[in-house]
Enzyme design. Structure first.
Site, PDB file in Angstrom:
ATOM      1  N   LYS A  11       0.913  -1.320   0.054  1.00  0.00           N
ATOM      2  CA  LYS A  11       0.134   0.049   0.058  1.00  0.00           C
ATOM      3  C   LYS A  11       0.966   1.358  -0.001  1.00  0.00           C
ATOM      4  O   LYS A  11       2.097   1.105   0.384  1.00  0.00           O
ATOM      5  CB  LYS A  11      -0.902  -0.055   1.076  1.00  0.00           C
ATOM      6  N   TYR A  51     -12.226  -2.141  -3.744  1.00  0.00           N
ATOM      7  CA  TYR A  51     -12.920  -1.974  -2.390  1.00  0.00           C
ATOM      8  C   TYR A  51     -14.438  -1.890  -2.417  1.00  0.00           C
ATOM      9  O   TYR A  51     -14.917  -1.926  -1.431  1.00  0.00           O
ATOM     10  CB  TYR A  51     -12.237  -1.143  -1.524  1.00  0.00           C
ATOM     11  N   ARG A 104       2.514  -6.355   9.305  1.00  0.00           N
ATOM     12  CA  ARG A 104       1.924  -5.095   9.776  1.00  0.00           C
ATOM     13  C   ARG A 104       2.395  -4.711  11.133  1.00  0.00           C
ATOM     14  O   ARG A 104       2.522  -3.590  11.620  1.00  0.00           O
ATOM     15  CB  ARG A 104       0.341  -5.441   9.927  1.00  0.00           C
ATOM     16  N   ASN A 114      -1.959   0.354   6.527  1.00  0.00           N
ATOM     17  CA  ASN A 114      -1.416  -0.943   7.144  1.00  0.00           C
ATOM     18  C   ASN A 114      -0.634  -1.697   6.284  1.00  0.00           C
ATOM     19  O   ASN A 114      -0.570  -3.006   6.380  1.00  0.00           O
ATOM     20  CB  ASN A 114      -2.611  -1.546   7.824  1.00  0.00           C
ATOM     21  N   HIS A 117      -2.269  -5.275   1.420  1.00  0.00           N
ATOM     22  CA  HIS A 117      -3.605  -5.981   1.323  1.00  0.00           C
ATOM     23  C   HIS A 117      -3.461  -7.574   1.010  1.00  0.00           C
ATOM     24  O   HIS A 117      -2.313  -7.712   0.077  1.00  0.00           O
ATOM     25  CB  HIS A 117      -4.234  -5.411   0.050  1.00  0.00           C
ATOM     26  N   GLU A 128      -9.611 -10.968  -7.659  1.00  0.00           N
ATOM     27  CA  GLU A 128      -8.653  -9.942  -7.456  1.00  0.00           C
ATOM     28  C   GLU A 128      -7.410  -9.890  -8.429  1.00  0.00           C
ATOM     29  O   GLU A 128      -6.857  -9.045  -8.977  1.00  0.00           O
ATOM     30  CB  GLU A 128      -8.257  -9.561  -6.051  1.00  0.00           C
TER      31      GLU A 128
HETATM   32  P1  ATP Z   1      -7.135  -5.980   3.555  1.00  0.00           P
HETATM   33  O1  ATP Z   1      -8.316  -6.127   2.805  1.00  0.00           O
HETATM   34  O2  ATP Z   1      -6.400  -4.507   3.060  1.00  0.00           O
HETATM   35  O3  ATP Z   1      -6.046  -7.076   3.045  1.00  0.00           O
HETATM   36  P2  ATP Z   1      -8.098  -6.744   5.880  1.00  0.00           P
HETATM   37  O4  ATP Z   1      -8.619  -7.989   5.108  1.00  0.00           O
HETATM   38  O5  ATP Z   1      -7.103  -6.913   7.005  1.00  0.00           O
HETATM   39  O6  ATP Z   1      -7.229  -5.663   4.810  1.00  0.00           O
HETATM   40  P3  ATP Z   1     -10.842  -5.322   5.850  1.00  0.00           P
HETATM   41  O7  ATP Z   1     -11.719  -5.552   6.894  1.00  0.00           O
HETATM   42  O8  ATP Z   1     -10.738  -5.833   4.598  1.00  0.00           O
HETATM   43  O9  ATP Z   1      -9.000  -5.757   6.638  1.00  0.00           O
HETATM   44  O10 ATP Z   1     -10.576  -3.564   5.530  1.00  0.00           O
HETATM   45  C1  ATP Z   1      -9.682  -3.348   4.360  1.00  0.00           C
HETATM   46  C2  ATP Z   1      -8.982  -2.200   4.478  1.00  0.00           C
HETATM   47  O11 ATP Z   1      -9.689  -1.047   5.117  1.00  0.00           O
HETATM   48  C3  ATP Z   1      -7.894  -2.546   5.697  1.00  0.00           C
HETATM   49  O12 ATP Z   1      -6.687  -3.181   5.392  1.00  0.00           O
HETATM   50  C4  ATP Z   1      -7.739  -0.966   6.407  1.00  0.00           C
HETATM   51  O13 ATP Z   1      -6.812  -0.479   5.376  1.00  0.00           O
HETATM   52  C5  ATP Z   1      -9.107  -0.313   5.934  1.00  0.00           C
HETATM   53  N1  ATP Z   1      -9.681  -0.250   7.415  1.00  0.00           N
HETATM   54  C6  ATP Z   1     -10.292  -1.529   7.741  1.00  0.00           C
HETATM   55  N2  ATP Z   1     -10.846  -1.288   9.066  1.00  0.00           N
HETATM   56  C7  ATP Z   1     -10.699   0.396   9.272  1.00  0.00           C
HETATM   57  C8  ATP Z   1     -10.993   0.958  10.233  1.00  0.00           C
HETATM   58  N3  ATP Z   1     -11.728   0.810  11.317  1.00  0.00           N
HETATM   59  N4  ATP Z   1     -10.638   2.361   9.928  1.00  0.00           N
HETATM   60  C9  ATP Z   1     -10.041   2.921   8.895  1.00  0.00           C
HETATM   61  N5  ATP Z   1      -9.694   1.950   7.914  1.00  0.00           N
HETATM   62  C10 ATP Z   1      -9.884   0.364   8.155  1.00  0.00           C
HETATM   63 MG    MG Z   2      -9.811  -7.462   3.457  1.00  0.00          MG
END
Ligand code: ATP
Ligand code: MG
Length: 140
Positions: A11, A51, A104, A114, A117, A128
């Site tokens: 990212k 997303y 992370r 973070n 992805h 994807e």
């Molecule tokens: P990713 O999909 O990026 O691999 P993930 O599966 O761990 O991460 P998801 O729940 O799919 O997490 O959320 C997608 C992304 O949205 C997160 O990686 C983060 O960048 C952002 N995100 C998730 N939760 C929050 C939150 N509470 N506040 C701000 N940003 C968030």
């Molecule tokens: Mg995710």
């Protein structure tokens, strides 16, 4: 163990801090092979489409803004149980909860910024991967 492919994105917070190689070292040390990789700057439309599953979440607009704030590196990772293995080496979404040695834990700035992805299922990995890569760009 089944050989799988999964999509990874390094990212903008990580590319900004020149951490592409360090993230890749974590991935490779976990037994994942980078079989495709390209650096690109997502448009707003691309980030919103990628997303789309989070469209109704309160953090969606900020997430799109963040993901378009700088270059990303999209990658296809291959290896035994690659989807779960990548999620394991990524660590928890919130770096405060991420296990030691995970990407992370070592690099993420916040729950939003973070660093990486990773696809969360084999079905999503297939969608994807095809979002970013043509079959001819993946060399296993
Ligand atoms: P990713 O999909 O990026 O691999 P993930 O599966 O761990 O991460 P998801 O729940 O799919 O997490 O959320 C997608 C992304 O949205 C997160 O990686 C983060 O960048 C952002 N995100 C998730 N939760 C929050 C939150 N509470 N506040 C701000 N940003 C968030
Ligand atoms: Mg995710």
């Amino acid at each position: 163990m089944t050989t799988e492919r999964t999509l990874s994105i390094i990212k903008p917070d990580a590319t900004r801090r020149n951490l592409t190689g360090k993230v890749n070292a974590h991935l490779e040390a976990a037994g994942l092979r980078i079989v495709a990789q390209k650096r690109l700057w997502l448009s707003r439309a691309q980030a919103e489409a990628f997303y789309a599953v989070h469209r109704d979440r309160p953090f969606f607009n900020d997430l799109v803004k963040f993901m378009t704030s700088g270059p990303v590196v999209a990658q296809v990772l291959e290896g035994p149980n690659a989807v779960a293995k990548n999620r394991e080496v990524m660590g928890a979404t919130n770096p405060a909860n991420a296990a030691p040695g995970t990407i992370r834990k070592d690099f993420a700035e916040s729950i939003e910024a973070n660093s990486v992805h990773g696809s969360d299922s084999l079905d999503n990995a297939k969608d994807e991967i095809s979002f970013f890569f043509a079959r001819t760009e993946i060399v296993g």
